[in-house]
Each structure stands twice: as C-alpha cells, then as structure tokens.
Design a protein around this motif. Structure first.
Motif, PDB file in Angstrom:
ATOM      1  N   LEU A 183      41.739  46.737  24.984  1.00  0.00           N
ATOM      2  CA  LEU A 183      42.489  47.036  26.200  1.00  0.00           C
ATOM      3  C   LEU A 183      43.217  48.375  26.094  1.00  0.00           C
ATOM      4  CD1 LEU A 183      43.220  45.798  28.949  1.00  0.00           C
ATOM      5  CD2 LEU A 183      45.256  44.840  27.878  1.00  0.00           C
ATOM      6  N   ALA A 193      34.950  50.825  31.788  1.00  0.00           N
ATOM      7  CA  ALA A 193      35.219  49.393  31.923  1.00  0.00           C
ATOM      8  C   ALA A 193      35.659  48.844  30.569  1.00  0.00           C
ATOM      9  CB  ALA A 193      33.990  48.645  32.421  1.00  0.00           C
ATOM     10  N   THR A 199      40.081  37.267  29.481  1.00  0.00           N
ATOM     11  CA  THR A 199      39.686  37.075  30.875  1.00  0.00           C
ATOM     12  C   THR A 199      38.189  36.791  30.943  1.00  0.00           C
ATOM     13  OG1 THR A 199      39.262  39.441  31.178  1.00  0.00           O
ATOM     14  CG2 THR A 199      41.471  38.642  31.701  1.00  0.00           C
ATOM     15  N   SER A 201      34.715  37.446  31.791  1.00  0.00           N
ATOM     16  CA  SER A 201      34.024  38.693  32.130  1.00  0.00           C
ATOM     17  C   SER A 201      32.895  38.419  33.123  1.00  0.00           C
ATOM     18  CB  SER A 201      33.467  39.348  30.868  1.00  0.00           C
ATOM     19  OG  SER A 201      34.520  39.731  30.011  1.00  0.00           O
ATOM     20  N   TYR A 317      47.104  47.712  33.251  1.00  0.00           N
ATOM     21  CA  TYR A 317      46.165  48.490  32.431  1.00  0.00           C
ATOM     22  C   TYR A 317      44.787  48.513  33.085  1.00  0.00           C
ATOM     23  CZ  TYR A 317      49.119  49.040  28.243  1.00  0.00           C
ATOM     24  OH  TYR A 317      50.097  49.403  27.360  1.00  0.00           O
ATOM     25  N   ILE A 318      44.331  47.322  33.500  1.00  0.00           N
ATOM     26  CA  ILE A 318      42.998  47.228  34.123  1.00  0.00           C
ATOM     27  C   ILE A 318      42.941  48.044  35.405  1.00  0.00           C
ATOM     28  CG2 ILE A 318      41.302  45.666  35.111  1.00  0.00           C
ATOM     29  CD1 ILE A 318      41.616  45.362  32.095  1.00  0.00           C
ATOM     30  N   ARG A 319      44.005  47.951  36.196  1.00  0.00           N
ATOM     31  CA  ARG A 319      44.050  48.703  37.452  1.00  0.00           C
ATOM     32  C   ARG A 319      43.983  50.213  37.189  1.00  0.00           C
ATOM     33  NH1 ARG A 319      47.429  51.240  41.176  1.00  0.00           N
ATOM     34  NH2 ARG A 319      49.148  51.340  39.679  1.00  0.00           N
ATOM     35  N   GLU A 322      40.452  51.301  36.079  1.00  0.00           N
ATOM     36  CA  GLU A 322      39.525  51.341  37.202  1.00  0.00           C
ATOM     37  C   GLU A 322      39.765  52.550  38.094  1.00  0.00           C
ATOM     38  OE1 GLU A 322      39.792  47.631  39.210  1.00  0.00           O
ATOM     39  OE2 GLU A 322      38.731  46.522  37.639  1.00  0.00           O
TER      40      GLU A 322
END
Length: 326
Positions: A183, A193, A199, A201, A317-319, A322
């Motif tokens: 991450l 990605a 989570t 996947s 972090y994911i946002r 992306e």
C-alpha cells in the motif's frame, strides 16, 4: 514481582533490519542500570538447548548499522509443546535469568505469551520487529521503514527498464496477510494499481483501470502483496496477458531482498528507543506486554492484544493512487 537480576535477550522468527540496533540498545541500557544481560542464540530453540552467553558493551560494538541479527534467529516446533517450554524454563533458571526481552513479530509474541502464562516468575517484554508492520501497539514496527525504502529503490529501477521497453510490470512484495508494504510503496512509486489481502481484489476492476489508463503511457506498475486473493503476481500476470495480449507484461518478485540491508535512520532510532524502553519497563515492573511507539510516545500493549491483526486499509491512499496514476 521480584526485581530483575538478569535479562535474557533473543530474536525469533523472521529477521528485520534494525534488530541489531535494538540488541545494542537493550545490552547497553541493561549495563547502564547494572543489570546482567545474556544473549540467547537462535531464538526459542537456543533457549531450549541452553545456547546462552553473557554480553557486555563490547559484544554490541559496530552493529547498529548491520542488517539481520547477530543473535541469529529461527523457529522452534519444540517450543510449541509444553515439554519444550519446560526445557526452556529450566535453562533460564540454570543460567540465573528471571526476565526476557523478545525481539520479533506475531509468532514470537504468541510464543512468549504462552510461556509467560505458564511461568509467571519470568518477566517478559516484547519488542516489535517485523517488516510487515502488522502488530497492534506501535505505529511502526522495527524493519518496516527499511523494507519499504528497499522496495522503493528496486521498483524505481524496474520503472526505468519498463519505460525503455514500454512494459507493464507486476511487482510482488512481501505481505502474506498484510498489505502495508504494498500500500505505502505503491503510492511511493506511482503505481497504476495496488492489490492487498485486506480487501477483496476485483480482477475486472484492475482490467478497467488498465483500459482507462493513458494509451501513451510508456510504463505501468501494478503492486501486489504476496497474500492477495487472485494468487499473487504470476496469476495476475497471466490474467493480464490474456486480457491485454498487446501489453509487454513482466512479473518481478522482490522476495527476501526486502528483509536485508542496512537499517534506515528511522529504524535505528526506533530500535534504540524501544530497546531502552524494554529494559526500563522490566526495571519498573512491567511484564506480559509489548513496548511500542504511538504518536511519538512509548506505549505498552498486552501480548494478547498486540498479536497480528488486519489494519484497516487507508481508503485515502487508494483514492490518491487512482487519481495520480492517470
């Protein structure tokens, strides 16, 4: 609790950069407080076999910068049995040891918790040493910062060759149950990605991201934690090659390179802080706890609460990944 007369120090489980810095801190702090300190080689197995020796300030000279562990490490099936733990206890008593400091991760803390429950006359403090950063009770574990910087350096180099050949790389990092390495490093290297075990996947969502990505982008990086559901980097690579045959797709498994190398300044400082705190905790009557650093303050967490857990993945972090990978 009786006063601490002699501390036994050992490392157990997988090694992590910064263990030697923690060993140095424990030994020199014990000597500062005029407490005897003994090294136990090869973890629980060495404890059972009596591989124990007296340490002094010279024992830990010139090790703060070294990776690995000078005390050696390993796992012990024998210690998982009541008979094995009793043998270890007898060796500690024979050597006059009435306190332990354990450097390690989840398995180490589970082992010393069970041992401490059976033999409460041995005071025990744990110090979190694992590159996975998956223990409750410390914002960071010793070795994590070095590991993620090792990954960053390696993936930066992969990115350069990917740019030269217009390639897509699937990079697998350690983290069988934890995506903390994937991450943070995924954001740090500008990955397209990130796939982590915390989570579920969605391979189709990954396909969609690759489909929507810039067509003129000359390199793409997908970061995968080894414990991700689709089966790791090779399985994900196969799926991508089948769906996007026009991509020049490669897989890179970073493996145990993440465990090695000289510890970063952050890991050396953290190890020094926690090593000192571990000795002082024993001196002040603590036992059955892991020492950690939370919001820059020393904190103590009972062994039963500190064992491996799944962090909630930081959705921010994911946002960000992306948004910035466009």
């Amino acid at each position: 609790m009786t006063s601490v007369k002699k501390i036994g120090l050992f490392t157990s489980g997988s090694d992590s950069p910064g263990m030697n810095a923690a060993i140095r801190a424990v030994v020199r702090t014990a000597i500062f407080y005029e407490i005897e300190i003994a090294g136990i080689r090869r973890g629980f197995e060495g404890m059972i076999n009596g591989d124990i020796y007296t340490m002094d300030t010279k024992s830990v000279s010139n090790i703060i910068q070294r990776g690995g562990t000078m005390l050696k490490t390993g796992r012990s099936e024998q210690f998982k049995t009541a008979e094995g733990r009793n043998l270890a206890y007898q060796q500690l008593k024979k050597n006059g040891i009435n306190a332990l400091i354990a450097l390690g991760g989840n398995g180490t803390l589970k082992g010393v918790k069970e041992f401490g429950d059976e033999y409460p006359d041995i005071a025990i403090i744990g110090v979190p040493c694992t590159i996975d950063n998956d223990l409750r009770g410390s914002d960071f574990t010793i070795g994590y910062d070095t590991a993620i910087n090792t990954v960053i350096e390696a993936v930066d180099k992969i990115r350069e060759t990917a740019e030269s050949h217009d390639r897509l790389f699937i990079v697998e990092v350690m983290g069988r149950d934890s995506g903390m390495i994937a991450l943070r490093t995924g954001m740090g290297v500008g990955a397209e990605a990130i796939m982590v075990p915390e989570t579920k996947s969605d391979i189709n969502a990954l396909f969609d991201r690759l489909e929507r990505g810039r067509k003129d982008k000359t390199s793409k990086i997908v970061m995968v934690a080894e414990g991700d559901e689709p089966g790791g980097a090779f399985e994900i690579g196969k799926a991508i090659m089948k769906r996007f045959p026009h991509y020049d797709t490669r897989v890179s498994i970073l493996g145990h390179i993440q465990r090695g190398g000289k510890p970063t300044c952050m890991d050396r400082v953290l190890a020094s802080q926690l090593g000192v705190a571990a000795v002082e905790a024993l001196k002040n009557g603590h036992s059955g706890e892991m020492v950690g650093l939370i919001h820059n303050d020393i904190a103590f967490t009972p062994f039963g609460q500190s064992v491996k857990h799944h962090h909630e993945v930081n959705a921010e972090y994911i946002r960000i990944v992306e948004m910035l990978s466009l």
